[in-house]
Scaffold this motif. Structure first.
Motif, PDB file in Angstrom:
ATOM      1  N   PHE A  80      19.665 -56.857  -0.335  1.00 41.43           N
ATOM      2  CA  PHE A  80      20.401 -56.265  -1.458  1.00 41.43           C
ATOM      3  C   PHE A  80      21.375 -55.191  -0.984  1.00 41.43           C
ATOM      4  O   PHE A  80      22.540 -55.176  -1.390  1.00 41.43           O
ATOM      5  CB  PHE A  80      19.422 -55.686  -2.485  1.00 41.43           C
ATOM      6  N   ILE A  81      20.902 -54.315  -0.120  1.00 42.10           N
ATOM      7  CA  ILE A  81      21.764 -53.216   0.325  1.00 42.10           C
ATOM      8  C   ILE A  81      22.904 -53.719   1.208  1.00 42.10           C
ATOM      9  O   ILE A  81      23.989 -53.117   1.245  1.00 42.10           O
ATOM     10  CB  ILE A  81      20.924 -52.140   1.045  1.00 42.10           C
ATOM     11  N   ARG A  82      22.703 -54.835   1.897  1.00 42.20           N
ATOM     12  CA  ARG A  82      23.758 -55.411   2.743  1.00 42.20           C
ATOM     13  C   ARG A  82      24.587 -56.455   2.006  1.00 42.20           C
ATOM     14  O   ARG A  82      25.476 -57.076   2.597  1.00 42.20           O
ATOM     15  CB  ARG A  82      23.146 -56.047   3.991  1.00 42.20           C
ATOM     16  N   LYS A  83      24.298 -56.654   0.717  1.00 45.38           N
ATOM     17  CA  LYS A  83      25.060 -57.595  -0.112  1.00 45.38           C
ATOM     18  C   LYS A  83      25.117 -58.983   0.535  1.00 45.38           C
ATOM     19  O   LYS A  83      26.180 -59.570   0.739  1.00 45.38           O
ATOM     20  CB  LYS A  83      26.479 -57.078  -0.354  1.00 45.38           C
ATOM     21  N   ALA A  84      23.951 -59.515   0.860  1.00 53.76           N
ATOM     22  CA  ALA A  84      23.855 -60.798   1.552  1.00 53.76           C
ATOM     23  C   ALA A  84      24.019 -61.952   0.560  1.00 53.76           C
ATOM     24  O   ALA A  84      23.057 -62.579   0.116  1.00 53.76           O
ATOM     25  CB  ALA A  84      22.513 -60.901   2.276  1.00 53.76           C
ATOM     26  N   GLY A  85      25.270 -62.241   0.200  1.00 49.02           N
ATOM     27  CA  GLY A  85      25.549 -63.337  -0.717  1.00 49.02           C
ATOM     28  C   GLY A  85      25.607 -62.893  -2.164  1.00 49.02           C
ATOM     29  O   GLY A  85      25.696 -61.701  -2.485  1.00 49.02           O
ATOM     30  N   THR A  86      25.567 -63.875  -3.070  1.00 49.74           N
ATOM     31  CA  THR A  86      25.564 -63.588  -4.497  1.00 49.74           C
ATOM     32  C   THR A  86      24.246 -62.919  -4.896  1.00 49.74           C
ATOM     33  O   THR A  86      23.295 -62.877  -4.101  1.00 49.74           O
ATOM     34  CB  THR A  86      25.731 -64.884  -5.304  1.00 49.74           C
ATOM     35  N   ALA A  87      24.183 -62.444  -6.125  1.00 53.10           N
ATOM     36  CA  ALA A  87      22.953 -61.812  -6.608  1.00 53.10           C
ATOM     37  C   ALA A  87      21.776 -62.782  -6.505  1.00 53.10           C
ATOM     38  O   ALA A  87      20.670 -62.399  -6.102  1.00 53.10           O
ATOM     39  CB  ALA A  87      23.138 -61.331  -8.046  1.00 53.10           C
ATOM     40  N   ALA A  88      22.010 -64.039  -6.864  1.00 45.94           N
ATOM     41  CA  ALA A  88      20.938 -65.032  -6.795  1.00 45.94           C
ATOM     42  C   ALA A  88      20.527 -65.292  -5.344  1.00 45.94           C
ATOM     43  O   ALA A  88      19.344 -65.453  -5.039  1.00 45.94           O
ATOM     44  CB  ALA A  88      21.382 -66.336  -7.453  1.00 45.94           C
ATOM     45  N   GLU A  89      21.524 -65.329  -4.444  1.00 44.06           N
ATOM     46  CA  GLU A  89      21.220 -65.550  -3.026  1.00 44.06           C
ATOM     47  C   GLU A  89      20.475 -64.359  -2.438  1.00 44.06           C
ATOM     48  O   GLU A  89      19.571 -64.542  -1.608  1.00 44.06           O
ATOM     49  CB  GLU A  89      22.522 -65.794  -2.261  1.00 44.06           C
ATOM     50  N   GLN A  90      20.827 -63.163  -2.853  1.00 42.44           N
ATOM     51  CA  GLN A  90      20.116 -61.981  -2.376  1.00 42.44           C
ATOM     52  C   GLN A  90      18.644 -62.045  -2.782  1.00 42.44           C
ATOM     53  O   GLN A  90      17.755 -61.731  -1.978  1.00 42.44           O
ATOM     54  CB  GLN A  90      20.767 -60.725  -2.936  1.00 42.44           C
ATOM     55  N   LEU A  91      18.388 -62.451  -4.005  1.00 42.31           N
ATOM     56  CA  LEU A  91      17.004 -62.565  -4.474  1.00 42.31           C
ATOM     57  C   LEU A  91      16.252 -63.634  -3.688  1.00 42.31           C
ATOM     58  O   LEU A  91      15.123 -63.391  -3.236  1.00 42.31           O
ATOM     59  CB  LEU A  91      16.984 -62.893  -5.962  1.00 42.31           C
ATOM     60  N   ARG A  92      16.851 -64.796  -3.499  1.00 44.13           N
ATOM     61  CA  ARG A  92      16.184 -65.859  -2.734  1.00 44.13           C
ATOM     62  C   ARG A  92      15.912 -65.411  -1.300  1.00 44.13           C
ATOM     63  O   ARG A  92      14.840 -65.679  -0.741  1.00 44.13           O
ATOM     64  CB  ARG A  92      17.042 -67.131  -2.739  1.00 44.13           C
ATOM     65  N   THR A  93      16.896 -64.727  -0.717  1.00 42.00           N
ATOM     66  CA  THR A  93      16.729 -64.240   0.654  1.00 42.00           C
ATOM     67  C   THR A  93      15.589 -63.236   0.722  1.00 42.00           C
ATOM     68  O   THR A  93      14.765 -63.268   1.649  1.00 42.00           O
ATOM     69  CB  THR A  93      18.031 -63.588   1.149  1.00 42.00           C
ATOM     70  N   ALA A  94      15.530 -62.337  -0.257  1.00 37.50           N
ATOM     71  CA  ALA A  94      14.478 -61.315  -0.263  1.00 37.50           C
ATOM     72  C   ALA A  94      13.096 -61.944  -0.394  1.00 37.50           C
ATOM     73  O   ALA A  94      12.139 -61.523   0.274  1.00 37.50           O
ATOM     74  CB  ALA A  94      14.726 -60.321  -1.381  1.00 37.50           C
ATOM     75  N   ILE A  95      12.979 -62.954  -1.245  1.00 35.59           N
ATOM     76  CA  ILE A  95      11.685 -63.619  -1.415  1.00 35.59           C
ATOM     77  C   ILE A  95      11.300 -64.360  -0.139  1.00 35.59           C
ATOM     78  O   ILE A  95      10.147 -64.285   0.320  1.00 35.59           O
ATOM     79  CB  ILE A  95      11.728 -64.577  -2.620  1.00 35.59           C
ATOM     80  N   ASP A  96      12.262 -65.065   0.456  1.00 34.98           N
ATOM     81  CA  ASP A  96      11.982 -65.813   1.686  1.00 34.98           C
ATOM     82  C   ASP A  96      11.571 -64.873   2.816  1.00 34.98           C
ATOM     83  O   ASP A  96      10.561 -65.110   3.505  1.00 34.98           O
ATOM     84  CB  ASP A  96      13.218 -66.611   2.094  1.00 34.98           C
ATOM     85  N   ARG A  97      12.342 -63.815   2.999  1.00 33.17           N
ATOM     86  CA  ARG A  97      12.028 -62.875   4.067  1.00 33.17           C
ATOM     87  C   ARG A  97      10.721 -62.142   3.787  1.00 33.17           C
ATOM     88  O   ARG A  97       9.887 -61.965   4.685  1.00 33.17           O
ATOM     89  CB  ARG A  97      13.176 -61.873   4.243  1.00 33.17           C
ATOM     90  N   GLY A  98      10.527 -61.701   2.559  1.00 35.26           N
ATOM     91  CA  GLY A  98       9.298 -60.995   2.233  1.00 35.26           C
ATOM     92  C   GLY A  98       8.065 -61.842   2.468  1.00 35.26           C
ATOM     93  O   GLY A  98       7.048 -61.363   2.967  1.00 35.26           O
TER      94      GLY A  98
END
Length: 251
Positions: free
Chosen positions: A147-165
């Motif tokens: 989120f803080i690095r703005k990794a893609g769209t809002a939806a992509e940031q959420l998916r990335t956060a869930i995957d990484r977490g």
């Protein structure tokens, strides 16, 4: 019960641990005296006290010495924002960190120098190695910078956060910290989708601790906000009053 066990057990989804971030022994004591169950540090605030910019510019020996000073000044558990680990190998990181007396640490998944997100598999391996070296002696808070690095769209940031977490918790992290997320619905989704405690930043106070608790958050921290607020008063009010020969203590 060890301080690490105490800190780990304080992470209860829906009844979040509130950890004000200190920057030296004096501020840590104030946090403890106010009745908080643990003390956190902020890398930004600690770097400022040491005379450096944030982003691993402070020498690691100085950062560790600052952590040790805070840990020995209080009786409650101390958790340290340790950025990306200052390029230390996991075994050395754990050995030197445990010597400070602190029992928790944040480890982030982007490069402090470039802001580039680290490969999630590489980060998971790093966290797993820290866990293997530490055993249960450290509470690992795995920061997720999508989120803080703005990794893609809002939806992509959420998916990335869930995957990484998910990967980080499987690697042995005790808690995950999706820094920069502010939307309560997104926070609720993270708490539901991730099988482990979630830490969020309080930020400027747009939401209350109760709001975060209602979304299943297990930890609320503040980063450098307290230091910035107090230093802002010092620089913006106290010092100008003194230069104008007004009483700086009367507001």
């Amino acid at each position: 019960m060890s301080l690490a066990t105490t800190l780990r057990d304080l992470h209860v989804p829906g009844t979040p641990l509130v950890v004000p971030n200190a920057w030296d022994a004096a501020s840590a004591r104030l946090v403890e005296q106010a009745g908080f169950a643990a003390v956190a540090t902020s890398s930004n605030a600690t770097a400022a006290v040491l005379g450096y910019d944030d982003g691993e510019h402070a020498p690691v020996a100085d950062v560790l010495a600052a952590a040790a000073g805070i840990a020995r000044s209080v009786q409650v558990p101390v958790t340290v924002d340790f950025e990306r680990g200052y390029s230390l190998k996991p075994s050395e990181l754990v050995e030197r960190f445990l010597a400070t007396g602190a029992v928790g640490l944040n480890l982030e998944d982007s490069d402090p120098a470039t802001g580039t997100m680290v490969d999630p598999g590489e980060q998971a391996d790093f966290l797993a190695a820290v866990r293997a070296a530490a055993g249960d002696a450290l509470v690992i808070n795995a920061r997720i910078d999508a989120f803080i690095r703005k990794a893609g769209t809002a939806a992509e940031q959420l998916r990335t956060a869930i995957d990484r977490g998910t990967k980080y918790l499987a690697a042995g992290a005790d808690c995950v910290y999706p820094i920069g997320v502010g939307d309560l619905d997104v926070i609720g989704t993270l708490s539901t989708q991730l099988d482990g405690p979630v830490n969020v930043a309080y930020g400027q106070g747009a939401h209350s601790v109760a709001d975060y608790a209602g979304r299943g958050v297990a930890r609320v921290s503040f980063g450098p906000m307290f230091q910035r607020h107090l230093y802002g008063v010092f620089a913006g009010s106290v010092l100008p009053a003194l230069r104008a020969d007004r009483n700086p203590f009367t507001g």
